[in-house]
Design an enzyme around this catalytic site. Structure first.
Site, PDB file in Angstrom:
ATOM      1  N   LYS A   1     -18.870 -43.612  87.490  1.00 28.73           N
ATOM      2  CA  LYS A   1     -19.557 -44.699  86.793  1.00 28.73           C
ATOM      3  C   LYS A   1     -19.627 -44.447  85.282  1.00 28.73           C
ATOM      4  O   LYS A   1     -20.605 -44.778  84.636  1.00 28.73           O
ATOM      5  CB  LYS A   1     -20.958 -44.872  87.362  1.00 28.73           C
ATOM      6  CG  LYS A   1     -20.950 -45.037  88.879  1.00 28.73           C
ATOM      7  CD  LYS A   1     -22.018 -45.932  89.385  1.00 28.73           C
ATOM      8  CE  LYS A   1     -21.998 -46.097  90.877  1.00 28.73           C
ATOM      9  NZ  LYS A   1     -20.872 -46.757  91.421  1.00 28.73           N
ATOM     10  N   CYS A   2     -18.572 -43.891  84.740  1.00 31.51           N
ATOM     11  CA  CYS A   2     -18.504 -43.505  83.335  1.00 31.51           C
ATOM     12  C   CYS A   2     -17.546 -44.439  82.594  1.00 31.51           C
ATOM     13  O   CYS A   2     -16.617 -44.986  83.195  1.00 31.51           O
ATOM     14  CB  CYS A   2     -17.998 -42.055  83.254  1.00 31.51           C
ATOM     15  SG  CYS A   2     -17.724 -41.410  81.602  1.00 31.51           S
ATOM     16  N   GLY A   3     -17.752 -44.596  81.312  1.00 29.91           N
ATOM     17  CA  GLY A   3     -16.822 -45.384  80.512  1.00 29.91           C
ATOM     18  C   GLY A   3     -15.414 -44.815  80.517  1.00 29.91           C
ATOM     19  O   GLY A   3     -14.448 -45.541  80.274  1.00 29.91           O
TER      20      GLY A   3
ATOM     21  N   THR B   1     -14.053 -43.473  83.241  1.00 28.31           N
ATOM     22  CA  THR B   1     -13.563 -43.490  84.622  1.00 28.31           C
ATOM     23  C   THR B   1     -12.148 -44.057  84.752  1.00 28.31           C
ATOM     24  O   THR B   1     -11.366 -43.545  85.558  1.00 28.31           O
ATOM     25  CB  THR B   1     -14.551 -44.238  85.536  1.00 28.31           C
ATOM     26  OG1 THR B   1     -15.813 -43.553  85.471  1.00 28.31           O
ATOM     27  CG2 THR B   1     -14.077 -44.273  86.971  1.00 28.31           C
TER      28      THR B   1
END
Length: 158
Positions: A34-36, A38
């Site tokens: 759920k990371c930018g 990803t």
């Protein structure tokens, strides 16, 4: 000590000796769903497929230490990687990369390839460590470094 002297945990809890990867060039990455960053899974998979036949592997280690961006359990993480990015490289059990509970693998990687101004801490998800065929960490890359930018360095080690 080299990376291949260590063992890591598989999602089910079994220990996997990194000696299984002896003689390969490795790109070890702390990941999060759920990371930018990803979408880098796509580039990591492209590297794995491009260079895999020549003795290269991407090894992913989910980590929830940065903004709680990897909240899922092992099954959720595996499903996400498979269905969202068609990941075929190994995704190991969730680890900590900083602090007193840091996985020994990341302790070694950070010692061998410090960050900017010699800092040891991993700053965020998708920090990448390039390991040569002898199991030595040769370089650390920032999360902002796109996987495709590493192709030349990987090629040089193959």
């Amino acid at each position: 000590m080299s990376v291949t002297d260590l063992s890591v945990k598989a999602p089910g809890g079994a220990m996997v000796p990194l000696a299984d990867y002896a003689g390969q060039v490795l790109l070890i990455v702390n990941t999060a769903s759920k990371c930018g960053f990803t979408p880098q899974y796509e580039g990591l998979e492209a590297l794995h497929r491009r260079f895999g036949p020549r003795g290269f592997s991407v090894l992913a280690f989910p980590c929830n230490q940065f903004g709680a961006q990897e909240p899922g359990d092992a099954a959720e993480i595996a499903n996400f990687c498979s269905t969202s990015y068609d990941v075929t490289f190994p995704v190991f059990a969730k680890v900590e990369v900083n602090g007193t509970e840091a996985d020994p693998l990341f302790a070694l990687l950070k010692d061998e390839a410090p960050g900017v101004l010699g800092s040891k801490a991993v700053k965020w998800n998708f920090t990448k460590f390039l390991v040569d065929r002898e199991g030595r960490t040769v370089r650390r890359y920032a999360p902002t470094t796109k996987p495709e930018e590493l192709a030349g360095d990987i090629e040089g080690l193959l």
